[in-house]
Design a protein around this motif. Structure first.
Motif, PDB file in Angstrom:
ATOM      1  N   PHE A  19       0.804  -1.216   0.000  1.00 46.76           N
ATOM      2  CA  PHE A  19       0.000   0.000   0.000  1.00 46.76           C
ATOM      3  C   PHE A  19       0.845   1.277   0.000  1.00 46.76           C
ATOM      4  O   PHE A  19       0.311   2.357   0.239  1.00 46.76           O
ATOM      5  CB  PHE A  19      -0.951   0.004   1.203  1.00 46.76           C
ATOM      6  CG  PHE A  19      -2.145  -0.890   1.028  1.00 46.76           C
ATOM      7  CD1 PHE A  19      -3.337  -0.398   0.523  1.00 46.76           C
ATOM      8  CD2 PHE A  19      -2.063  -2.229   1.350  1.00 46.76           C
ATOM      9  CE1 PHE A  19      -4.429  -1.214   0.342  1.00 46.76           C
ATOM     10  CE2 PHE A  19      -3.155  -3.062   1.185  1.00 46.76           C
ATOM     11  CZ  PHE A  19      -4.348  -2.552   0.672  1.00 46.76           C
ATOM     12  N   LEU A  20       2.142   1.144  -0.221  1.00 44.73           N
ATOM     13  CA  LEU A  20       2.967   2.345  -0.322  1.00 44.73           C
ATOM     14  C   LEU A  20       2.506   3.208  -1.495  1.00 44.73           C
ATOM     15  O   LEU A  20       2.047   2.667  -2.509  1.00 44.73           O
ATOM     16  CB  LEU A  20       4.440   1.941  -0.514  1.00 44.73           C
ATOM     17  CG  LEU A  20       5.141   1.393   0.725  1.00 44.73           C
ATOM     18  CD1 LEU A  20       6.498   0.800   0.356  1.00 44.73           C
ATOM     19  CD2 LEU A  20       5.303   2.485   1.790  1.00 44.73           C
ATOM     20  N   PRO A  21       2.573   4.528  -1.367  1.00 43.26           N
ATOM     21  CA  PRO A  21       3.143   5.300  -0.259  1.00 43.26           C
ATOM     22  C   PRO A  21       2.189   5.564   0.899  1.00 43.26           C
ATOM     23  O   PRO A  21       2.569   6.232   1.853  1.00 43.26           O
ATOM     24  CB  PRO A  21       3.545   6.607  -0.948  1.00 43.26           C
ATOM     25  CG  PRO A  21       2.517   6.774  -2.022  1.00 43.26           C
ATOM     26  CD  PRO A  21       2.227   5.380  -2.519  1.00 43.26           C
ATOM     27  N   ALA A  25       4.064   6.213   6.513  1.00 37.81           N
ATOM     28  CA  ALA A  25       4.055   6.688   7.896  1.00 37.81           C
ATOM     29  C   ALA A  25       2.810   6.247   8.657  1.00 37.81           C
ATOM     30  O   ALA A  25       2.724   6.452   9.861  1.00 37.81           O
ATOM     31  CB  ALA A  25       4.150   8.214   7.932  1.00 37.81           C
ATOM     32  N   ASN A  26       1.862   5.646   7.949  1.00 38.37           N
ATOM     33  CA  ASN A  26       0.602   5.233   8.566  1.00 38.37           C
ATOM     34  C   ASN A  26       0.464   3.724   8.491  1.00 38.37           C
ATOM     35  O   ASN A  26       0.609   3.143   7.416  1.00 38.37           O
ATOM     36  CB  ASN A  26      -0.580   5.891   7.832  1.00 38.37           C
ATOM     37  CG  ASN A  26      -1.889   5.638   8.540  1.00 38.37           C
ATOM     38  OD1 ASN A  26      -2.002   5.818   9.750  1.00 38.37           O
ATOM     39  ND2 ASN A  26      -2.886   5.214   7.792  1.00 38.37           N
ATOM     40  N   PRO A  27       0.217   3.025   9.607  1.00 37.90           N
ATOM     41  CA  PRO A  27       0.115   1.561   9.564  1.00 37.90           C
ATOM     42  C   PRO A  27      -1.008   1.097   8.652  1.00 37.90           C
ATOM     43  O   PRO A  27      -2.087   1.697   8.614  1.00 37.90           O
ATOM     44  CB  PRO A  27      -0.187   1.193  11.025  1.00 37.90           C
ATOM     45  CG  PRO A  27       0.255   2.358  11.835  1.00 37.90           C
ATOM     46  CD  PRO A  27       0.044   3.559  10.972  1.00 37.90           C
ATOM     47  N   LYS A  28      -0.776   0.009   7.936  1.00 38.51           N
ATOM     48  CA  LYS A  28      -1.829  -0.512   7.060  1.00 38.51           C
ATOM     49  C   LYS A  28      -3.045  -0.935   7.871  1.00 38.51           C
ATOM     50  O   LYS A  28      -4.184  -0.877   7.384  1.00 38.51           O
ATOM     51  CB  LYS A  28      -1.310  -1.705   6.247  1.00 38.51           C
ATOM     52  CG  LYS A  28      -0.931  -2.926   7.078  1.00 38.51           C
ATOM     53  CD  LYS A  28      -0.531  -4.106   6.206  1.00 38.51           C
ATOM     54  CE  LYS A  28      -0.111  -5.308   7.059  1.00 38.51           C
ATOM     55  NZ  LYS A  28       0.223  -6.482   6.248  1.00 38.51           N
ATOM     56  N   ASP A 257      -9.508  -9.930   1.596  1.00 35.95           N
ATOM     57  CA  ASP A 257      -8.065  -9.847   1.812  1.00 35.95           C
ATOM     58  C   ASP A 257      -7.661  -8.385   1.715  1.00 35.95           C
ATOM     59  O   ASP A 257      -7.342  -7.880   0.639  1.00 35.95           O
ATOM     60  CB  ASP A 257      -7.319 -10.691   0.774  1.00 35.95           C
ATOM     61  CG  ASP A 257      -5.803 -10.615   0.946  1.00 35.95           C
ATOM     62  OD1 ASP A 257      -5.337  -9.987   1.922  1.00 35.95           O
ATOM     63  OD2 ASP A 257      -5.088 -11.186   0.104  1.00 35.95           O
ATOM     64  N   CYS A 258      -7.664  -7.703   2.845  1.00 38.70           N
ATOM     65  CA  CYS A 258      -7.376  -6.278   2.860  1.00 38.70           C
ATOM     66  C   CYS A 258      -5.880  -5.986   2.909  1.00 38.70           C
ATOM     67  O   CYS A 258      -5.476  -4.827   3.040  1.00 38.70           O
ATOM     68  CB  CYS A 258      -8.097  -5.609   4.029  1.00 38.70           C
ATOM     69  SG  CYS A 258      -9.887  -5.584   3.823  1.00 38.70           S
ATOM     70  N   GLY A 259      -5.055  -7.015   2.796  1.00 37.64           N
ATOM     71  CA  GLY A 259      -3.638  -6.817   2.584  1.00 37.64           C
ATOM     72  C   GLY A 259      -3.339  -6.650   1.102  1.00 37.64           C
ATOM     73  O   GLY A 259      -2.203  -6.428   0.705  1.00 37.64           O
ATOM     74  N   ASP A 260      -4.395  -6.746   0.282  1.00 38.74           N
ATOM     75  CA  ASP A 260      -4.312  -6.617  -1.166  1.00 38.74           C
ATOM     76  C   ASP A 260      -5.184  -5.436  -1.591  1.00 38.74           C
ATOM     77  O   ASP A 260      -6.286  -5.250  -1.056  1.00 38.74           O
ATOM     78  CB  ASP A 260      -4.804  -7.917  -1.821  1.00 38.74           C
ATOM     79  CG  ASP A 260      -4.919  -7.811  -3.323  1.00 38.74           C
ATOM     80  OD1 ASP A 260      -3.889  -7.920  -3.992  1.00 38.74           O
ATOM     81  OD2 ASP A 260      -6.051  -7.619  -3.819  1.00 38.74           O
TER      82      ASP A 260
END
Length: 302
Positions: A19-21, A25-28, A257-260
């Motif tokens: 999820f960069l950028p 500075a903000n946790p996923k 899958d919210c890591g995607d």
């Protein structure tokens, strides 16, 4: 009678590089799905299951997570002075009374198994839950972890949440083989981390919900890095199988899958559509958008 599941480990130390950028500075885990961050959905699910202690395994740049669950005196005072009592109740109710939050720093990222092992001193000799905030599970009813706690109280043994995945996607998951698979529950015979489709023992993929015996900690201490050079929780569970019963629970509902990025966007749309304040207006907006841009096939997102 089974020992009560009182504690849940929430590993939130990941870098969120997909999820960069946005996650520089903000946790996923603090990315919002409509009006709540992902980590709050996980915490609410744990609390609904009777969890009393939330153990967050954190890393650098994760300060906003404990801040989110902490008391916000200035904000609460401001809301109260403006008469915004509904919002005030929402802020005060993020963590109800009787629930404790503990934060443990994972100094180096060595994988999920290592993160879970960091909680040993706090969990002690108790069975416990592990919940990954990336996996947002919508059950439209009884939360997934509550169902798993109920199964644990009935059968004992460690319990792994699973779902049926496309055969061509087995390389993305830990995959289990089971026996005596009754409706939604089966005894695990083997577990393999990210096998190729032709080598996968089934299409039952492990998702981010576990209830584990404290015996897992002793195993994790000696587990060597595996896939990706990380200490895999899957490898430790494979060894645990030789010592005690482990069950696979096929949860009811839908996992996002919210890591995607795509999974995250799907969750955002679906949760917005059923939001009590926004749902009807958002559905009308999507309908207008579909009519004006039919080539985008917006209807296909549902």
């Amino acid at each position: 009678m089974q020992q009560k599941i009182r504690k849940a480990v929430l590993p939130v130390a990941g870098l969120g590089t997909r999820f960069l950028p946005a996650t520089k500075a903000n946790p996923k885990e603090m990315l919002p799905v409509v009006d709540k961050p992902l980590v709050q959905y996980a915490a609410e699910e744990a609390i609904a299951a009777g969890i009393e202690v939330l153990i967050f395994i954190t890393g650098r740049n994760k300060r906003s997570i404990p801040d989110h669950f902490d008391k916000a005196y200035e904000l609460e005072t401001e809301l109260e002075s403006r008469g915004k009592m509904k919002r005030l109740d929402e802020v005060r109710g993020i963590i109800p009374k009787g629930v404790t939050c503990i934060y443990i720093r994972q100094a180096e990222a060595h994988g999920l198994g290592h993160a879970v092992g960091c909680a040993e001193a706090v969990v002690g000799n108790e069975p416990f839950a592990v919940m990954l905030a990336d996996d947002l599970i919508d059950t439209n009813g009884v939360p997934c972890m509550k169902r798993m706690v109920e199964r644990y109280e009935r059968h004992g043994g460690s319990l792994i949440g699973v779902e049926r995945v496309p055969q061509e996607h087995t390389e993305r998951y830990g995959i289990v083989s089971t026996s005596d698979f009754r409706p939604r529950l089966g005894r695990v015979n083997a577990i393999v981390e990210k096998p190729k489709p032709e080598n996968a023992p089934s299409n039952l993929g492990v998702v981010g919900r576990y209830i584990l015996s404290p015996s897992i900690f002793q195993i994790l201490r000696r587990t060597k890095p595996g896939a990706g050079g990380e200490v895999q929780l899957t490898d430790a569970i494979a060894e645990l199988l030789a010592q005690e019963s482990v069950f696979a629970y096929e949860f009811e509902g839908r996992r996002y899958d919210c890591g995607d990025k795509l999974g995250y966007l799907q969750a955002t749309v679906e949760y917005a559509l059923k939001h009590p304040e926004l749902g009807p207006d958002f559905a009308a907006y999507l309908s207008r958008m579909q009519q004006s841009r039919p080539q985008q096939a917006i209807a296909g997102i549902r």
